[in-house]
Design a protein around this motif. Structure first.
Motif, PDB file in Angstrom:
ATOM      1  N   ARG A   1      -2.938   1.856 -11.061  1.00  0.00           N
ATOM      2  CA  ARG A   1      -4.168   1.067 -11.167  1.00  0.00           C
ATOM      3  C   ARG A   1      -4.031   0.001 -12.250  1.00  0.00           C
ATOM      4  NH1 ARG A   1      -8.934   3.391  -8.852  1.00  0.00           N
ATOM      5  NH2 ARG A   1      -8.533   5.395  -7.839  1.00  0.00           N
ATOM      6  N   ALA A   2      -3.312   0.341 -13.331  1.00  0.00           N
ATOM      7  CA  ALA A   2      -3.089  -0.651 -14.386  1.00  0.00           C
ATOM      8  C   ALA A   2      -2.250  -1.812 -13.866  1.00  0.00           C
ATOM      9  CB  ALA A   2      -2.410   0.007 -15.582  1.00  0.00           C
ATOM     10  N   SER A   3      -1.247  -1.515 -13.078  1.00  0.00           N
ATOM     11  CA  SER A   3      -0.434  -2.587 -12.495  1.00  0.00           C
ATOM     12  C   SER A   3      -1.287  -3.516 -11.643  1.00  0.00           C
ATOM     13  CB  SER A   3       0.698  -1.993 -11.651  1.00  0.00           C
ATOM     14  OG  SER A   3       1.603  -1.277 -12.456  1.00  0.00           O
ATOM     15  N   ASP A   4      -2.207  -2.933 -10.887  1.00  0.00           N
ATOM     16  CA  ASP A   4      -3.109  -3.744 -10.063  1.00  0.00           C
ATOM     17  C   ASP A   4      -4.015  -4.605 -10.930  1.00  0.00           C
ATOM     18  OD1 ASP A   4      -4.521  -4.436  -7.496  1.00  0.00           O
ATOM     19  OD2 ASP A   4      -6.166  -3.431  -8.535  1.00  0.00           O
ATOM     20  N   CYS A   5      -4.568  -4.013 -12.007  1.00  0.00           N
ATOM     21  CA  CYS A   5      -5.426  -4.786 -12.911  1.00  0.00           C
ATOM     22  C   CYS A   5      -4.644  -5.914 -13.582  1.00  0.00           C
ATOM     23  CB  CYS A   5      -6.038  -3.873 -13.969  1.00  0.00           C
ATOM     24  SG  CYS A   5      -7.330  -2.765 -13.346  1.00  0.00           S
ATOM     25  N   THR A   6      -3.414  -5.623 -13.997  1.00  0.00           N
ATOM     26  CA  THR A   6      -2.575  -6.647 -14.623  1.00  0.00           C
ATOM     27  C   THR A   6      -2.343  -7.815 -13.665  1.00  0.00           C
ATOM     28  OG1 THR A   6      -1.448  -5.121 -16.132  1.00  0.00           O
ATOM     29  CG2 THR A   6      -0.261  -7.111 -15.515  1.00  0.00           C
ATOM     30  N   HIS A   7      -2.034  -7.494 -12.424  1.00  0.00           N
ATOM     31  CA  HIS A   7      -1.820  -8.549 -11.423  1.00  0.00           C
ATOM     32  C   HIS A   7      -3.064  -9.417 -11.275  1.00  0.00           C
ATOM     33  CE1 HIS A   7      -0.502 -10.557  -7.781  1.00  0.00           C
ATOM     34  NE2 HIS A   7      -1.636 -10.190  -7.200  1.00  0.00           N
ATOM     35  N   ARG A   8      -4.237  -8.774 -11.184  1.00  0.00           N
ATOM     36  CA  ARG A   8      -5.480  -9.532 -11.013  1.00  0.00           C
ATOM     37  C   ARG A   8      -5.824 -10.349 -12.249  1.00  0.00           C
ATOM     38  NH1 ARG A   8      -9.841  -6.006 -10.198  1.00  0.00           N
ATOM     39  NH2 ARG A   8      -8.633  -4.095 -10.356  1.00  0.00           N
ATOM     40  N   THR A   9      -5.514  -9.806 -13.448  1.00  0.00           N
ATOM     41  CA  THR A   9      -5.766 -10.558 -14.680  1.00  0.00           C
ATOM     42  C   THR A   9      -4.887 -11.806 -14.734  1.00  0.00           C
ATOM     43  OG1 THR A   9      -6.473  -8.606 -15.917  1.00  0.00           O
ATOM     44  CG2 THR A   9      -5.635 -10.463 -17.204  1.00  0.00           C
TER      45      THR A   9
ATOM     46  N   ASP B   1       4.056 -10.392 -13.683  1.00  0.00           N
ATOM     47  CA  ASP B   1       4.788  -9.586 -12.701  1.00  0.00           C
ATOM     48  C   ASP B   1       4.725  -8.117 -13.098  1.00  0.00           C
ATOM     49  OD1 ASP B   1       5.747 -11.612 -10.929  1.00  0.00           O
ATOM     50  OD2 ASP B   1       7.171 -12.227 -12.479  1.00  0.00           O
ATOM     51  N   PRO B   2       3.750  -7.371 -12.593  1.00  0.00           N
ATOM     52  CA  PRO B   2       3.622  -5.952 -12.949  1.00  0.00           C
ATOM     53  C   PRO B   2       4.602  -5.076 -12.181  1.00  0.00           C
ATOM     54  CG  PRO B   2       1.843  -6.575 -11.474  1.00  0.00           C
ATOM     55  CD  PRO B   2       2.627  -7.819 -11.738  1.00  0.00           C
ATOM     56  N   ILE B   3       5.117  -4.062 -12.874  1.00  0.00           N
ATOM     57  CA  ILE B   3       6.039  -3.087 -12.291  1.00  0.00           C
ATOM     58  C   ILE B   3       5.548  -1.708 -12.700  1.00  0.00           C
ATOM     59  CG2 ILE B   3       8.426  -2.267 -12.203  1.00  0.00           C
ATOM     60  CD1 ILE B   3       9.196  -5.136 -13.224  1.00  0.00           C
ATOM     61  N   THR B   4       5.296  -0.838 -11.748  1.00  0.00           N
ATOM     62  CA  THR B   4       4.846   0.513 -12.063  1.00  0.00           C
ATOM     63  C   THR B   4       6.059   1.387 -12.346  1.00  0.00           C
ATOM     64  OG1 THR B   4       2.927   0.238 -10.610  1.00  0.00           O
ATOM     65  CG2 THR B   4       3.507   2.483 -11.256  1.00  0.00           C
ATOM     66  N   CYS B   5       6.239   1.746 -13.607  1.00  0.00           N
ATOM     67  CA  CYS B   5       7.385   2.557 -14.009  1.00  0.00           C
ATOM     68  C   CYS B   5       7.142   3.134 -15.390  1.00  0.00           C
ATOM     69  CB  CYS B   5       8.686   1.751 -13.985  1.00  0.00           C
ATOM     70  SG  CYS B   5       8.765   0.412 -15.192  1.00  0.00           S
ATOM     71  N   ASP B   6       8.010   4.023 -15.829  1.00  0.00           N
ATOM     72  CA  ASP B   6       7.938   4.661 -17.141  1.00  0.00           C
ATOM     73  C   ASP B   6       8.624   3.787 -18.175  1.00  0.00           C
ATOM     74  OD1 ASP B   6       7.653   6.503 -19.185  1.00  0.00           O
ATOM     75  OD2 ASP B   6       9.370   7.706 -18.557  1.00  0.00           O
ATOM     76  N   LEU B   7       7.851   3.271 -19.122  1.00  0.00           N
ATOM     77  CA  LEU B   7       8.376   2.381 -20.156  1.00  0.00           C
ATOM     78  C   LEU B   7       9.175   1.246 -19.506  1.00  0.00           C
ATOM     79  CD1 LEU B   7       9.327   5.069 -22.856  1.00  0.00           C
ATOM     80  CD2 LEU B   7       7.225   3.730 -22.678  1.00  0.00           C
ATOM     81  N   ALA B   8      10.466   1.082 -19.885  1.00  0.00           N
ATOM     82  CA  ALA B   8      11.272   0.021 -19.261  1.00  0.00           C
ATOM     83  C   ALA B   8      12.529   0.591 -18.624  1.00  0.00           C
ATOM     84  CB  ALA B   8      11.641  -1.032 -20.308  1.00  0.00           C
ATOM     85  N   HIS B   9      12.534   1.895 -18.358  1.00  0.00           N
ATOM     86  CA  HIS B   9      13.768   2.556 -17.943  1.00  0.00           C
ATOM     87  C   HIS B   9      14.434   1.952 -16.706  1.00  0.00           C
ATOM     88  CE1 HIS B   9      12.448   6.347 -20.352  1.00  0.00           C
ATOM     89  NE2 HIS B   9      12.951   5.410 -21.113  1.00  0.00           N
TER      90      HIS B   9
END
Length: 214
Positions: free
Chosen positions: A80-88, A97-105
């Protein structure tokens, strides 16, 4: 003054699952605004925000640097945060460019020594370790604040990767609390990675640290 990004598109439903910008967010924006001229002169090519949440901080960075020459990567464990980031990004005309993942692994090998700016407002509130595991596993809003022992469990996981991600001119911005043991963080980053730390902005409880190559 640089205006705060427009977040009017975020709904009450969004805020049940994604961290709503608060004092620590605005501290972050203050620190970036203080460094605005230096950041612009650096002309960063890649900016990476870890745990972007609403996307407010990356959108603000985009308003400083502009929307054409910098790649704005934004990771979050919460879909959901990735979606909000994209909309922002879309609302503020900044190509996030949002990416749903753990930290930057998943990105670490491809971004090796190439990130000019890393932004991290971590979950820093001291909690039981089990609460961190549950929050990260559930990918829920509690993952934005539950920090485990000394509030440092999630932050410690990233600190070991920062030097490998940063470019030769890179900077790492970190929001933290006095009780997270700021001197130990600074000493560790210098001793292990030769990254020099500075306190950029301080409030009654929060600090904004910048680490850069010495």
């Amino acid at each position: 003054m640089i205006p705060t990004p427009d977040l009017s598109h975020l709904t009450d439903q969004d805020k049940l699952y994604v961290y709503d910008p608060a004092e620590d967010t605005f501290l972050f924006l203050d620190a970036l605004e203080q460094d605005a001229e230096d950041l612009k002169s650096q002309k960063p090519l890649i900016c990476l925000e870890i745990g972007s949440g609403s996307g407010c901080v990356s959108a603000f960075m985009g308003s400083i640097l502009g929307s054409t020459n910098t790649l704005y990567l934004c990771t979050d464990i919460n879909n959901r945060a990735s979606d909000c980031t994209h909309r922002t990004g879309r609302c503020n005309k900044i190509p996030l460019d949002p990416i749903t993942c753990d930290l930057a692994h998943p990105l670490s090998k491809r971004l090796h020594h190439s990130v000019d700016i890393i932004l991290f407002n971590p979950p820093y509130v001291p909690t039981e370790s089990e609460e961190v595991l549950s929050a990260q596993s559930d990918r829920s809003i509690s993952g934005s604040w539950a920090g485990g022992t000394d509030g440092m469990e999630v932050t410690n996981r990233l600190l070991g990767d920062v030097e490998a991600l940063l470019s030769e001119r890179g900077k790492f911005y970190l929001v933290t609390l006095e009780r997270n043991n700021i001197p130990e963080i600074c000493e560790r980053m210098f001793r292990t990675f030769r990254l020099q730390c500075q306190v950029r902005v301080k409030t009654s409880d929060h600090l904004e640290l910048t680490s850069a190559r010495s």
